[in-house]
Design an enzyme around this catalytic site. Structure first.
Site, PDB file in Angstrom:
ATOM      1  N   TYR A  21       4.594  -2.697   1.679  1.00 38.86           N
ATOM      2  CA  TYR A  21       5.903  -3.229   1.312  1.00 38.86           C
ATOM      3  C   TYR A  21       7.032  -2.465   1.991  1.00 38.86           C
ATOM      4  O   TYR A  21       8.094  -3.019   2.258  1.00 38.86           O
ATOM      5  CB  TYR A  21       6.103  -3.165  -0.215  1.00 38.86           C
ATOM      6  CG  TYR A  21       5.588  -4.369  -0.954  1.00 38.86           C
ATOM      7  CD1 TYR A  21       4.238  -4.697  -0.911  1.00 38.86           C
ATOM      8  CD2 TYR A  21       6.440  -5.180  -1.685  1.00 38.86           C
ATOM      9  CE1 TYR A  21       3.752  -5.799  -1.586  1.00 38.86           C
ATOM     10  CE2 TYR A  21       5.963  -6.289  -2.368  1.00 38.86           C
ATOM     11  CZ  TYR A  21       4.628  -6.594  -2.312  1.00 38.86           C
ATOM     12  OH  TYR A  21       4.165  -7.684  -2.987  1.00 38.86           O
TER      13      TYR A  21
ATOM     14  N   LYS B 141      -9.686  -0.996  -0.025  1.00 40.03           N
ATOM     15  CA  LYS B 141     -10.690  -1.451   0.934  1.00 40.03           C
ATOM     16  C   LYS B 141     -10.977  -0.336   1.939  1.00 40.03           C
ATOM     17  O   LYS B 141     -10.569  -0.379   3.088  1.00 40.03           O
ATOM     18  CB  LYS B 141     -10.240  -2.756   1.618  1.00 40.03           C
ATOM     19  CG  LYS B 141     -10.705  -3.986   0.816  1.00 40.03           C
ATOM     20  CD  LYS B 141     -10.471  -5.297   1.494  1.00 40.03           C
ATOM     21  CE  LYS B 141     -11.389  -5.561   2.671  1.00 40.03           C
ATOM     22  NZ  LYS B 141     -12.781  -5.876   2.287  1.00 40.03           N
TER      23      LYS B 141
ATOM     24  N   ASP C 129     -11.460  -6.999  -2.656  1.00 38.45           N
ATOM     25  CA  ASP C 129     -11.907  -8.401  -2.649  1.00 38.45           C
ATOM     26  C   ASP C 129     -12.909  -8.645  -3.781  1.00 38.45           C
ATOM     27  O   ASP C 129     -12.822  -9.638  -4.515  1.00 38.45           O
ATOM     28  CB  ASP C 129     -12.485  -8.804  -1.283  1.00 38.45           C
ATOM     29  CG  ASP C 129     -13.584  -7.873  -0.784  1.00 38.45           C
ATOM     30  OD1 ASP C 129     -13.722  -6.747  -1.332  1.00 38.45           O
ATOM     31  OD2 ASP C 129     -14.320  -8.259   0.146  1.00 38.45           O
TER      32      ASP C 129
ATOM     33  N   ASP D 142      -0.219  -6.577  -6.286  1.00 41.26           N
ATOM     34  CA  ASP D 142       0.541  -7.816  -6.368  1.00 41.26           C
ATOM     35  C   ASP D 142      -0.420  -8.988  -6.563  1.00 41.26           C
ATOM     36  O   ASP D 142      -0.241  -9.835  -7.435  1.00 41.26           O
ATOM     37  CB  ASP D 142       1.353  -7.989  -5.079  1.00 41.26           C
ATOM     38  CG  ASP D 142       2.239  -9.228  -5.111  1.00 41.26           C
ATOM     39  OD1 ASP D 142       2.832  -9.496  -6.165  1.00 41.26           O
ATOM     40  OD2 ASP D 142       2.304  -9.929  -4.084  1.00 41.26           O
TER      41      ASP D 142
ATOM     42  N   ASP E 163      -1.506 -11.191 -10.271  1.00 37.82           N
ATOM     43  CA  ASP E 163      -1.337 -12.641 -10.448  1.00 37.82           C
ATOM     44  C   ASP E 163      -2.635 -13.272 -10.947  1.00 37.82           C
ATOM     45  O   ASP E 163      -2.626 -14.157 -11.799  1.00 37.82           O
ATOM     46  CB  ASP E 163      -0.914 -13.315  -9.126  1.00 37.82           C
ATOM     47  CG  ASP E 163       0.594 -13.524  -9.041  1.00 37.82           C
ATOM     48  OD1 ASP E 163       1.336 -12.737  -9.663  1.00 37.82           O
ATOM     49  OD2 ASP E 163       1.025 -14.474  -8.351  1.00 37.82           O
TER      50      ASP E 163
HETATM   51  C1  IPM Z   1       6.119  -9.370  -8.017  1.00 38.04           C
HETATM   52  C2  IPM Z   1       6.767 -10.300  -7.030  1.00 38.04           C
HETATM   53  C3  IPM Z   1       7.502  -9.478  -5.974  1.00 38.04           C
HETATM   54  C4  IPM Z   1       6.489  -8.657  -5.220  1.00 38.04           C
HETATM   55  C5  IPM Z   1       8.378 -10.297  -5.022  1.00 38.04           C
HETATM   56  C6  IPM Z   1       9.367 -11.172  -5.752  1.00 38.04           C
HETATM   57  C7  IPM Z   1       9.073  -9.420  -4.015  1.00 38.04           C
HETATM   58  O1  IPM Z   1       5.821 -11.145  -6.470  1.00 38.04           O
HETATM   59  O2  IPM Z   1       6.835  -8.597  -8.660  1.00 38.04           O
HETATM   60  O3  IPM Z   1       4.899  -9.407  -8.165  1.00 38.04           O
HETATM   61  O4  IPM Z   1       5.860  -9.128  -4.254  1.00 38.04           O
HETATM   62  O5  IPM Z   1       6.287  -7.503  -5.614  1.00 38.04           O
HETATM   63 MN    MN Z   2       3.797 -10.914  -7.270  1.00 38.19          MN
END
Ligand code: IPM
Ligand code: MN
Length: 369
Positions: free
Chosen positions: A142, A193, A226, A250, A254
């Site tokens: 990042y 990884k 993975d 990240d 999700d």
């Molecule tokens: C998160 C979001 C952010 C990230 C974006 C909005 C920059 O997806 O907080 O998970 O990638 O960290």
């Molecule tokens: Mn995210």
């Protein structure tokens, strides 16, 4: 009564709608004599770009640095698809994380019993799930330099992002994960990884050493990132705390979010190191969901992730463990009575809107106190 300064950054899309519901909860805690919250509000993301031409102003940054906790809604949307890269809405969030040095991102994924059927996975796989993803938040790809797109002599373009980690960055996030595992089920899974990345080799080496020398009572295992994603959808209950870098965190968070039924359910905390003198940590709390432009302004958004993020602020920034438990219990109670926003409503069930869900949580808080 203890008093705290909050900076509210509602942002874009559904951010302002869900942030509004938090105000009801802070007002309730004040009137119940539990704690007083002085709340300031400022702009971030596309909203800040429209007003000031930047994703967050220096003034808002200074207020964020001074607050006991920052409550962040969401940023982004198609309206800002063409703004310059440095001023894109996400840049506001990334600046907050980097400048406040919020290196530890805690993303709990808890499946409420009442919601086990809202998950896309079978009930037995997610029911009772309670895992915590600890994501490194200020390093890795990042922020690593160089980060650029250059034009080569032959006219072709070349894009570079840099994945980079130093020993101390890995040590401090590993300690956060081990410390949290101590008061949970005493198991940490480190995910990287190392089979293809040098940063993964160092990550595994450092986490292993910290575990062996400082946390001999915590079980430590290593899953390639993975495979970890695959195991999260195969049998997520094998995990307790998962620690990983910024990018893998990240993605894995999700995946973990969806196990709980909806992205609208997941809170998060981003914490800095404790101050040497006061012991206080800089902190920002945000729902894991984004700005959801498709439902913005319609009153349909689920405010639970935002209210749950405020509960995390009570826990980690205000030291109000009982009040945090109370808010979490109110959320669980409301879900148990069958009240659902659209994202978590089974077919045939009438869904309520954002404000009704917020009101129901406040009513539950009143019943519980
Ligand atoms: C998160 C979001 C952010 C990230 C974006 C909005 C920059 O997806 O907080 O998970 O990638 O960290
Ligand atoms: Mn995210």
């Amino acid at each position: 009564m203890a008093s705290f300064n909050l900076l509210l950054l509602p942002g874009d899309g559904i951010g302002p709608e869900v942030a509004n519901e938090v105000k009801k909860v802070t007002a309730f805690l004040g009137s119940a004599g539990i704690a007083k919250f002085e709340t300031e509000t400022d702009l971030v993301g596309g909203a800040a770009f429209d007003a000031h031409g930047v994703a967050i102003t220096d003034d808002a940054m200074a207020r964020a640095q001074a607050a006991d906790a920052v409550l962040f809604g969401a940023v982004g949307g198609p309206k800002w698809a063409d703004v310059p890269y440095h001023a894109r809405p996400e840049a506001g969030l990334l600046r907050l994380r980097k400048d406040m040095q919020l290196f530890a991102n805690l993303r709990p994924a808890v499946c409420y019993p009442a919601l086990a059927d809202a998950s896309s996975l079978k009930r037995e796989i997610v029911e009772g799930l309670d895992i915590l993803i600890v994501r490194e938040l200020t390093g890795g790809v990042y922020f690593g330099e160089p980060k650029e797109i250059v034009t080569l002599e032959n006219g072709e373009k070349r894009a570079v992002d840099t994945q980079v980690y130093t020993t101390h960055e890995i040590e401090r996030i590993a300690r956060v994960a081990f410390d949290l595992a101590k008061v949970r089920r005493k198991k940490v899974t480190s995910s990287e990884k190392h089979n293809v990345m040098r940063s993964g080799v160092l990550w595994k080496e450092v986490v292993t050493r910290v575990g062996k020398t400082e946390y001999p009572d915590i079980e430590l295992e290593h899953h390639l990132a993975d495979a970890c994603g695959m195991q999260l959808v195969r049998w997520p209950k094998q995990y307790d705390v998962i620690v990983c870098d910024n990018l893998f965190g990240d993605m894995l968070s999700d995946v973990a979010a969806m196990l709980t039924g909806s992205l609208g359910m997941l809170p998060s905390a981003s914490l800095g190191a404790p101050d040497a003198k006061t012991g206080k940590r800089k902190a920002l709390y945000e729902p894991v969901h984004g700005s959801a432009p498709d439902i913005a302004g319609k009153g349909l958004a689920n405010p639970i992730a935002m209210i749950g993020s405020f509960a995390m602020a009570l826990r980690y920034s205000c030291g109000l463990t009982e009040a945090a438990d109370l808010v979490d219990k109110a959320i669980a109670d409301v879900l148990a009575t069958g009240i659902r926003t659209r994202d978590i409503a089974p077919k045939g069930v009438n869904a309520v809107g954002t404000t009704e869900m917020g009101d129901a949580i406040v009513s539950a808080l009143k019943r519980l106190t």
